[in-house]
Structure formats: C-alpha cells, structure tokens
Design a protein around this motif. Structure first.
Motif, PDB file in Angstrom:
ATOM      1  N   ASN A  47       6.015  10.325   3.728  1.00 30.59           N
ATOM      2  CA  ASN A  47       6.703  10.246   2.431  1.00 30.59           C
ATOM      3  C   ASN A  47       7.491   8.955   2.248  1.00 30.59           C
ATOM      4  O   ASN A  47       8.361   8.864   1.382  1.00 30.59           O
ATOM      5  N   GLY A  48       7.216   7.962   3.090  1.00 31.25           N
ATOM      6  CA  GLY A  48       7.885   6.679   2.942  1.00 31.25           C
ATOM      7  C   GLY A  48       9.256   6.602   3.575  1.00 31.25           C
ATOM      8  O   GLY A  48       9.945   5.583   3.409  1.00 31.25           O
ATOM      9  N   ARG A 102      -0.019  10.281   5.753  1.00 34.51           N
ATOM     10  CA  ARG A 102      -0.633  10.328   4.421  1.00 34.51           C
ATOM     11  C   ARG A 102      -0.656  11.731   3.840  1.00 34.51           C
ATOM     12  O   ARG A 102      -0.369  11.928   2.646  1.00 34.51           O
ATOM     13  N   PRO A 110       9.042  13.311  -3.848  1.00 33.07           N
ATOM     14  CA  PRO A 110       9.518  12.122  -3.135  1.00 33.07           C
ATOM     15  C   PRO A 110      10.500  12.411  -2.009  1.00 33.07           C
ATOM     16  O   PRO A 110      10.709  11.548  -1.151  1.00 33.07           O
ATOM     17  N   THR A 160       0.811  -1.219   0.000  1.00 33.86           N
ATOM     18  CA  THR A 160       0.000   0.000   0.000  1.00 33.86           C
ATOM     19  C   THR A 160       0.848   1.274   0.000  1.00 33.86           C
ATOM     20  O   THR A 160       0.299   2.371   0.018  1.00 33.86           O
ATOM     21  N   LEU A 161       2.155   1.150  -0.018  1.00 35.43           N
ATOM     22  CA  LEU A 161       3.029   2.325   0.082  1.00 35.43           C
ATOM     23  C   LEU A 161       2.739   3.339  -1.014  1.00 35.43           C
ATOM     24  O   LEU A 161       2.704   4.558  -0.762  1.00 35.43           O
ATOM     25  N   SER A 162       2.478   2.867  -2.222  1.00 34.47           N
ATOM     26  CA  SER A 162       2.241   3.789  -3.330  1.00 34.47           C
ATOM     27  C   SER A 162       0.936   4.561  -3.186  1.00 34.47           C
ATOM     28  O   SER A 162       0.714   5.542  -3.899  1.00 34.47           O
ATOM     29  N   ASP A 163       0.066   4.136  -2.254  1.00 32.46           N
ATOM     30  CA  ASP A 163      -1.182   4.857  -2.034  1.00 32.46           C
ATOM     31  C   ASP A 163      -0.962   6.182  -1.299  1.00 32.46           C
ATOM     32  O   ASP A 163      -1.823   7.060  -1.344  1.00 32.46           O
ATOM     33  N   TRP A 164       0.176   6.317  -0.587  1.00 33.99           N
ATOM     34  CA  TRP A 164       0.387   7.532   0.209  1.00 33.99           C
ATOM     35  C   TRP A 164       1.796   8.112   0.080  1.00 33.99           C
ATOM     36  O   TRP A 164       2.060   9.218   0.557  1.00 33.99           O
ATOM     37  N   PRO A 187       5.118   8.426  -2.956  1.00 39.10           N
ATOM     38  CA  PRO A 187       5.606   9.720  -2.494  1.00 39.10           C
ATOM     39  C   PRO A 187       4.486  10.743  -2.294  1.00 39.10           C
ATOM     40  O   PRO A 187       3.394  10.613  -2.839  1.00 39.10           O
TER      41      PRO A 187
END
Length: 386
Positions: A177-178, A339, A60, A49-53, A55
């Motif tokens: 931002n991951g 998020r 990024p 699910t990382l790409s949902d929130w 970058p």
C-alpha cells in the motif's frame, strides 16, 4: 520466509554476489517450465510506478489486504457448505513439528534460532540438566512445582510453519500500500502492517496436490529422489506452472477458487524434515534448489484474490535455475505481498490431507497477536469429513 536460509541457499549456487480416481492427465512440455515474458519482475523501486500498485484496492490506509475478503458471511457460508452436521469431523494439524535445533542457517548476526530451555521449580533437577532452575524446594504451603519455557536468543516467528505479514517483504524501503519503511519502523516491529492486523482466519481451504498429481499420472521427470521416509517429493528446483495448478484442480475436482480462499500447494518437501537427517535437512534448506511457483503462477492465482497462498516449502517460490540466474531475489514475495496484499504461508504440513484425499476443507489459523510482528508461526488446522 526464512531470510537466513534464502541467503545461504542462493549464495551456495552463486546467485548472491553483492485426485480424482480415473483422471487422465498428460505430462507438460519442458518449455512450460522456462522463464517467459509473463515472468518479468515488476520494478517496485521506481517511484513513477507507485500508482500501479498503491493505493490498494482496499483503500489507501488499508493494512489487511485480501483478509478483507474473509467476511463473516464468507466464513458462515464455508462452514455451512463444507461440513455436514450428520457426519464426524476430523481435525488436521497443518503445522510442522518444531524442535530445539530446528534447521536454519546463520550467515549474519544477530542470528535466529528455535531453541527452548525448560525452567523448572519445586524439585531438584535431574543429573546433567541444562535448563533453568527457578527454585528447588516446593513453593508455598501447597508444595507448588512448576514448568515453563524460556526462549534462547534470538527468537523469531519467521521459522517453521508461518504466515507472512504484509510488512515482511518490500522493495527499496516501500511495502504494501505504499507504506515506507523509514516511516513505520520501530524498535519493537513496525507501526503499520504488523501482526495485530491479521487476526483469526476461518475460511475455505483448497489443497493443490502437485506432487500427488505427478505420482498418480506417472510424470516421473517432475519427481526428485524420495525423502528418507520413502515419500515422494518434487524435483529440486521444479517450477510449478499454471498448467500444473490447473491439473491439480482437475485432479482434486476443484472447480473454482473464490476470493478469500486459502490456497495450499503440496510438493512433498515437508517430508525432508521427518528423519532429521543432516543431508535431508540441507536439501530442505535449498542446497540444490527448491520447488515452487514463479511470477506467472503468482499472478494467475492472485487474480482470484485468495487470502493466502502457501506450500510445504519454506519460501513458496521456486529456487534455482533458470529463474534465479538474473540476480532477482524472491520476486514472488514482492508480487503477492506488495501488489496484491496476499499473505504467504510456508512450511505447512499437507501430507495427511493428501493421504485422506481431502482437497477442500475449513481452514483455520490464529497467528500470534503481536504488535508490529512480521509473521505468526502458530500452526494452522483444517476441518474436513474424509
């Protein structure tokens, strides 16, 4: 957000086991306060699910989140539109008074506390003095005397009026931002997302006077026992709904929330600190729950991209059943910080603004400029012309 208070408050309830004059508003149905499908916590722990929130919408490598919305042009516009050169300006202190022994709970080590000791020099200390004495004889030919503070361990910025940083709350080692905790954690703080990336904020402030609406419209079921100083407060564990937010905007004649605005919700909770009464302080600490927003409200407000969302409680989000009966802990913090890159303000003193019927104002805060810090607890201010 005071994690010590949170742990103690939730543990006590068994959750942790491992306006406008003449405005006519109606009471909300009780169903509006229940947990619904819009309140489902997001699974930030799942790498898929990382790409949902991340970058972030701001890039990024961004470390500022919705602070990017507070541009020089916005600040100039807020000052121009909010303040009239021909009228006097009142400055409001929105910070909660700190004192030695300010309430916090220490369920684990190292503990946190706010405890100042005076250091004096240049004269004999008074009888029974418990601070520090640097020297008793006046210093130098000009007979210098001096006072300074010394912080007792363990000092933290996460106490009193504070503005959380984007490095404060994450999920399974992931943050805004991951960024990954193991990559950014350092002895002094964090190498990314720290307090040095906040800076001074001057923008439009909006007061959503939730408790004021309830008092003005006779919605007694939303009110708890008054504070010891006689001031009204929202009921313990009262959930502030989207409908409440819309009512407060109508009550305050607020027609919009713009990107970069500072949104502050008043519950009256700060009044529980006024008398320093142990029972009141326990209630302030969440012994019976705490009023605030939940995920639906956080997501609603986040759509406007405010620079911060805050309140006069120490956690912003509601504590107590029915929202905390599934083991989920402060998901609003994850939603806003991770998020959306929206900072969370806590323990702001909003009663004077409400008493003067100030709903929109110039908001100013300059958090501590400390490398790697997780928040700043410099008291904010408001400029207005009541």
């Amino acid at each position: 957000m005071n994690i010590d208070l949170l742990r103690a408050s939730l543990s006590r309830r068994g959750v942790l086991k491992a306006g406008a004059a003449g405005t006519v508003l109606t009471a909300l149905p009780s169903e509006a306060h229940a947990v619904g499908p819009d309140d489902a916590p997001f699974d930030y722990t799942n790498p898929a699910t990382l790409s949902d929130w991340a970058p972030s919408r701001y890039g990024p490598r961004d470390q500022r989140g919705t602070l990017n919305e507070v541009t020089p042009a916005k600040t100039a516009r807020v000052l121009r539109q909010t303040l009239d050169d021909n009228r006097p300006v009142k400055t409001y202190n929105l910070g909660t008074l700190m004192w030695s022994g300010f309430p916090t709970i220490q369920p684990y080590q190292p503990e946190r506390r706010h405890e100042l000791k005076l250091l004096l020099g240049g004269y004999p200390p008074p009888p029974g003095f418990g601070g520090h004495v640097a020297f008793e004889e006046p210093f130098g030919v000009n007979k210098l005397s001096v006072h300074e503070e010394r912080f007792e361990p363990y000092c933290t910025f996460q106490i009193g009026s504070q503005l959380d940083g984007l490095n404060h709350i994450g999920a399974a080692g992931l943050f805004y931002n991951g960024f990954r905790g193991p990559d950014i954690a350092r002895d002094h703080g964090t190498a990314m997302l720290g307090g040095e990336h906040t800076g001074p904020i001057v923008t439009k402030g909006i007061l959503l006077d939730i408790v004021g609406v309830k008092v003005a419209t006779g919605q007694q079921d939303a009110l708890g026992a008054p504070a010891a100083n006689g001031q009204p407060v929202l009921k313990d564990n009262y959930r502030i709904t989207v409908e409440d937010i819309k009512q407060a905007m109508e009550f305050g004649r607020i027609d919009r929330i713009d990107p970069g605005d500072a949104v502050l919700l008043r519950t009256g909770w700060n009044n529980l600190l006024a008398r320093r009464d142990p029972a009141e302080l326990a209630r302030w600490g969440g012994s019976g729950g705490m009023p605030g927003i939940y995920l639906r409200e956080a997501r609603y407000l986040a759509k406007f991209r405010p620079v911060l969302i805050g309140s006069d409680t120490w956690t912003l989000e509601v504590l107590g059943n029915p929202v905390n009966n599934d083991g989920t802990i402060i998901p609003v913090h994850q939603e806003l910080l991770m998020r959306h890159g929206i900072r969370i303000a806590e323990s702001y003193a909003l009663d004077e603004l409400a008493a003067d019927r100030v709903r929109q104002f110039v908001f100013i805060v300059t958090p501590q400029y400390v490398e790697g810090a997780t928040c700043g607890n410099s008291p904010p201010a408001a400029l207005a012309q009541p």
